[in-house]
Design an enzyme around this catalytic site. Sequence first.
Site, PDB file in Angstrom:
ATOM      1  N   HIS A  66       0.853  -1.195   0.000  1.00 52.63           N
ATOM      2  CA  HIS A  66       0.000   0.000   0.000  1.00 52.63           C
ATOM      3  C   HIS A  66       0.886   1.241   0.000  1.00 52.63           C
ATOM      4  O   HIS A  66       1.631   1.474   0.939  1.00 52.63           O
ATOM      5  CB  HIS A  66      -0.914   0.009   1.231  1.00 52.63           C
ATOM      6  N   LEU A  67       0.798   1.994  -1.102  1.00 57.52           N
ATOM      7  CA  LEU A  67       1.438   3.307  -1.148  1.00 57.52           C
ATOM      8  C   LEU A  67       0.286   4.268  -0.914  1.00 57.52           C
ATOM      9  O   LEU A  67      -0.848   3.957  -1.259  1.00 57.52           O
ATOM     10  CB  LEU A  67       2.103   3.513  -2.511  1.00 57.52           C
ATOM     11  N   ARG A  68       0.527   5.381  -0.285  1.00 60.88           N
ATOM     12  CA  ARG A  68      -0.609   6.244   0.074  1.00 60.88           C
ATOM     13  C   ARG A  68      -0.773   7.425  -0.868  1.00 60.88           C
ATOM     14  O   ARG A  68      -1.369   8.434  -0.503  1.00 60.88           O
ATOM     15  CB  ARG A  68      -0.458   6.713   1.524  1.00 60.88           C
ATOM     16  N   ASN A  98      -6.262   1.146  -2.895  1.00 62.98           N
ATOM     17  CA  ASN A  98      -7.072   1.835  -1.877  1.00 62.98           C
ATOM     18  C   ASN A  98      -6.449   3.161  -1.461  1.00 62.98           C
ATOM     19  O   ASN A  98      -6.212   3.420  -0.289  1.00 62.98           O
ATOM     20  CB  ASN A  98      -7.336   0.938  -0.662  1.00 62.98           C
ATOM     21  N   ASN A 281      -5.286  -6.427   9.273  1.00 62.73           N
ATOM     22  CA  ASN A 281      -6.465  -7.051   8.678  1.00 62.73           C
ATOM     23  C   ASN A 281      -6.031  -7.865   7.473  1.00 62.73           C
ATOM     24  O   ASN A 281      -5.462  -7.307   6.542  1.00 62.73           O
ATOM     25  CB  ASN A 281      -7.465  -5.970   8.266  1.00 62.73           C
ATOM     26  N   ASP A 308       2.144  -6.915   2.540  1.00 65.04           N
ATOM     27  CA  ASP A 308       0.961  -6.122   2.891  1.00 65.04           C
ATOM     28  C   ASP A 308       1.382  -4.847   3.630  1.00 65.04           C
ATOM     29  O   ASP A 308       0.741  -4.430   4.603  1.00 65.04           O
ATOM     30  CB  ASP A 308      -0.053  -6.941   3.712  1.00 65.04           C
ATOM     31  N   HIS A 312       0.808   3.873   8.226  1.00 65.89           N
ATOM     32  CA  HIS A 312      -0.136   4.778   8.904  1.00 65.89           C
ATOM     33  C   HIS A 312       0.649   5.768   9.758  1.00 65.89           C
ATOM     34  O   HIS A 312       1.715   5.445  10.271  1.00 65.89           O
ATOM     35  CB  HIS A 312      -1.096   3.994   9.812  1.00 65.89           C
ATOM     36  N   GLY A 327      -3.285  -2.270   9.968  1.00 72.97           N
ATOM     37  CA  GLY A 327      -2.143  -2.273   9.051  1.00 72.97           C
ATOM     38  C   GLY A 327      -0.807  -2.089   9.726  1.00 72.97           C
ATOM     39  O   GLY A 327      -0.696  -1.424  10.760  1.00 72.97           O
TER      40      GLY A 327
HETATM   41 ZN   LIG Z   1      -6.089  -6.799   2.300  1.00 73.28          ZN
END
Ligand SMILES: [Zn+2]
Length: 428
Positions: A66-68, A98, A281, A308, A312, A327
């Site tokens: 996940h890059l924001r 996301n 999660n 994953d 944050h 996360g």
């Molecule tokens: Zn997931």
Amino acid sequence: MKNNLILAGGKIVDPATGYFGPAAVYLENGQIAKIEKRPKEKPSGKNVLKLDGMIICPGLIDMHVHLREPGREDEETVLSGAEAAAAGGFTAIACMPNTDPAIDNAETVEYINERASLAPVKVYPIGAVTVGRKGENLTEMMEMAACGAVAFSDDGSGVQNNDLMRRALEYARSCDVPVISHCEYSDLAAEGVMNESFVSTRLGMKGIPSVAEELMAARDIMLAQYTGGIIHIAHVSTAGTVDLIRKAKKAGIRVTAEATPHHFTLTDDLIESFDTNLKVNPPLRTKKDVDAVKKGLKDGTIDAIASDHAPHSPEEKELEFDYAPFGAIGLETALGLVITELIDPGLLSWIEAVKCLSLAPATILNVPGGKLEAGAPADITVIDPKLEWMVNPDEFKSLSRNTPFRGRKLTGRAVMTIVNGNVVYSMM
Ligand SMILES: [Zn+2]
């Protein structure tokens, strides 16, 4: 100098051929020019990198990051995430949609591609399954695939509607890309914050039952069988899900799966510390589940290991456990955890582990890499398998610090990362 390196003195791990032994690797013009196994003489010259005692692998690929960007550039950008990846030994990453706004159209895929063109490692965007990840309307998958989306996922939440998931698998099949499923029925997970078990009862926290994951995994496997689509189950966390995937593979269904380092190292009872970095999660489960995930990695039921990586801000993670977001970051600890927790105890061989970290994700996403062969891109990870170090997120390249592994002693670390023949990270 940069482009024509010779990596000498180390051992190569090549999961495609099963070779694990001494070799000299010649890089020319951004490609692997030649692999000389068991070289009789050591190459010499000023472009020779002496790698005695080191392990040389095809560049590691993290298929779940996940890059924001766009949206929360204070937590991670494409560039900072790519730098964290390089420091962790990854030459390529796939980023989940996301973001805010979500990567749910061709323009946003192009935006990520543009940002990625400045990054030290390869960044492959994953497009959303539904518009805004709202679970209501399918996105224009064909257009996104044409712009380079390597897979589709609403990761962060599961696609709740069965008919939408069926159609997503059909469209993705026609682009020949997988749908990556974050398996969780939200009505069963309700407002849960950790695994539903006697630990959650004791702590008085709302639990997420294992069946919330398993029921959706079962559905997705059945839909993949029915449609002929390709399903990839993200972050497998329960023994039941491992079983479902094992049976589906035996039946010839097009299913692949990944596990995260936190799901093969940590259990739910640790949450007694109320450390919000343990709030992930799917949630950390029981020892039985951790053992099943390890067994799934060993027997090939679980194909890939993915971090994953979920950055944050401290302000968010410092909230009470119930209110903190899910996360943990993982790009800079994944490899060390694989070596310390899986290879060193003898659970996975180097060949098996490197397969999970390079060849398998390359195959699943149908991207270059995963092989040490002439003509392949010169994407290489050099690992010092004996280097002992302590996890200190304050030194991370990631803009975020939310790791549950702070202070943990690990053995083994990437000391050099090479992308298209260029050294993008080096501790040497
Ligand atoms: Zn997931």
